[in-house]
Design an enzyme around this catalytic site. Sequence first.
Site, short mmCIF file in Angstrom:
data_model
loop_
_atom_site.label_atom_id
_atom_site.label_comp_id
_atom_site.label_asym_id
_atom_site.label_seq_id
_atom_site.Cartn_x
_atom_site.Cartn_y
_atom_site.Cartn_z
N CYS A 157 -13.50 13.28 2.46
CA CYS A 157 -13.60 13.52 4.07
C CYS A 157 -13.62 15.46 4.03
CB CYS A 157 -12.32 13.57 4.71
SG CYS A 157 -11.07 14.28 4.13
N CYS A 190 -11.23 17.44 2.16
CA CYS A 190 -11.24 17.06 0.60
C CYS A 190 -12.13 18.19 -0.02
CB CYS A 190 -11.52 15.94 0.23
SG CYS A 190 -10.69 14.62 0.88
N ASP A 233 -6.06 -11.43 -11.06
CA ASP A 233 -5.51 -11.06 -12.22
C ASP A 233 -4.08 -10.27 -11.88
OD1 ASP A 233 -5.28 -10.11 -14.78
OD2 ASP A 233 -5.92 -8.20 -14.12
N ASP A 281 -9.47 -6.52 -13.19
CA ASP A 281 -9.48 -4.87 -13.43
C ASP A 281 -9.91 -4.66 -14.82
OD1 ASP A 281 -7.10 -5.56 -14.22
OD2 ASP A 281 -6.52 -3.28 -14.21
N ASP A 304 -11.25 -9.24 -17.94
CA ASP A 304 -11.57 -9.86 -16.66
C ASP A 304 -13.03 -9.80 -16.56
OD1 ASP A 304 -8.87 -10.51 -15.59
OD2 ASP A 304 -8.80 -8.54 -14.93
#
Lengths: 49, 715
Positions: B23, B26, B424, B603, B607
């Site tokens: 944004c 930021c 997971d 993650d 996986d």
Amino acid sequence: MTGLAFLIPVALLMGLAGLWAFFWALRSGQFEDLDGAAARILIEEEGES
Amino acid sequence: MATQPQTAHARQTTVLVVPGMHCASCMGKVERGLTALAGVESARVNLSARQVSVIHDPALHEPDLVAALERIGFPSQPRGQDLAPPASAVKPLLAPLAVAGFACMNVMLLSVSVWSGAGGATRDLFHWLSAGIGIPAILYAGRVFFASAWSALKHGRTNMDVPISIGVILATGLSFYETLTHGAEAWFDGTLMLLLFLLAGRVLDAMMRDRARAGVDALLRQAATGAMVVSKDGTLQWLKARDLLPGMVIRVSAGERLAADGMLLTGETRLDRSLLTGESAPVSARAGDALHAGMLNLDTPVDVQVTAAGADTTLAEIARLMEAAGQHRSAYVRIADRASRLYAPAVHTLAAASFVGWMLAGAGVYHALVIAISVLIITCPCALGLAVPVAQVVAASALMRGGVMVKDGGALERIARVDTALLDKTGTLTLGRPMPDGAVLDGLPEDAAQVALALASHSRHPLSRALVEALTVRGVKAAELTDVAEVPGEGMRALWQGQRVALRRPDGAAASRGMVCVLDIDSRPAWLIAFADRLRPDYQRAIHWLRDLSISAQILSGDRGQSVVDVACATGLFARAGMSPEGKQQAIAMLHAAGHRVLMAGDGLNDGPALAAADASIAPGSASDVGRQAADFVFMGDSLLALPRAVAGARATMRVVRQNFALAIGYNVLAVPLAIFGYVTPLVAAIAMSTSSLIVIGNSLRLALPARWNREEAA
């Protein structure tokens, strides 16, 4: 008809000017960061500039 | 790395990837924070690419810049140079779009005068002017379609661009013939408008891909991991992971991930290997133990001798599995392609049939040709070309505001159809990082909390960082400390108002009890702060929402033992523990065989194969590189609600896409008979085409409203 001879070139020139301006903007990187440009207006300037 | 020497008098440009920026405030914080640093000349943020380029003194190094950003709360990484920003798909389309727009407006201006009754020499003049503007513009703006149609024809296939190209070329040719023969009607306006709308659709489609890619790339583009190499004479040098060679000795500090497989040479430490196996409990290692790339060093700095690097590491095996797994997914045909497979032959047949029909009915070749061309133009899939991309762009932006990044439009179509979700555990259902016990923190007196925050903020240890985060959220301000020192493997020591304070690992019996740290303040009894991996916030609401979407969820965990049982009890989901990467992949294959469509959320590296094999996949932003690369969706932030939100958003998108198809085809059903029987004038064609396109765009924009599919925003 004399009006047309004058108005049509004017209309075309104005259109071309717009097109040229767009190409200039495209080349000079104005479309690199559209999200940033939209957000930048909200940043408060501090101190210098 | 990403530094390029500029002029001789020493200015350097460094590009940092800052995934957390989203944004204006930021941007302001990042730019101000960097410019405030001594030696920084300027800093400029590119928000779309989530990057900041900094021009600075070469005396300032990348780690200084990264540390400065870290202090103001933005984790960042230098950009790997070999991963230059990918070419934008939008840019090459913008110039044709602008030309088509310019020509369309000017020709329309002239056409309106013809339609409103200009005749004789004036009409001829206007037609000649239209031809002068229109023909070059059509050739320029149409290249996109001609090139694609030609390459399809060369391979003996047909796509949506073939009828477009034929229609555009025939209509332009016929209009030019009309102009030469002082005819009454030219079609330059309609042709240009067709190109304009089609290009707009293409631009939106490309924008969708670009935007998704920019966001995801910001994560993927984070520089390859590296390691501090210790040479024989004791000098230290930072090398990238791919430059590491077996036999080198690397020094791994606490809180750093191993960049290569290796053997522990000195010291003793504990490592978090959840990224590799999904196992959440840290394992301890002592000299001589084998370590794998991707493990996170928790306790003390250690020296590791590299045994395998690059393609030989454990990662390579996982990469091979993933390659094989991706095949199932590539068989999916996107809805727009399916539509054009049906549509293109139908349009050609219809146009040819009307030509033959009018010839048989006794009309001349010229008249029959005009009819056939008007059929081709009027059926040209303006609205159809916009139906899918507009809806997907709007939905993807809405999802992005909700913290879910979509990699491509096809992913939205695939995730809309899932009926089973596999989750997971470590890092997906849970946060995947240690969080301090909230009850203990609440019980700390205010000054003790301030001391703890001040001590922790000086360390990069994972537990310290978690503590800083948790205390900052509680609004604690750091106390003033002096003589701060970090004792590797021990903790932080300092002086506070003349008292000795420390934040350290526990000694004796407490040390073996998982992740705990001790806060000492001279005169008072010590506090024990326990850390554990916690379930993501909102997990219960997320699972309910998934159930409401009639998606059955299961847990697939690489972890074993009690922690899986705990999570299964808390969530009420069926769980399978101790799954290997192959095992997860097989579980998905079995569900496929039973006719289910599977969403995989994960993650870790373990996986990766499952993420690639599932019909659609989603990974948290904190996932491993492999996880983020393999997943279709990446969600930012901690909340698990991103999962059902992505599914609900995708389903809403598909509803709108189907409505758009109905609208576009409905328009054709009305307009085509008129065209076949010769009632369509250029004016009618122009109005009908733009109206149907605008209706489709308007319908798609509904997806941007704080929609019913997004419970959280609607509530």
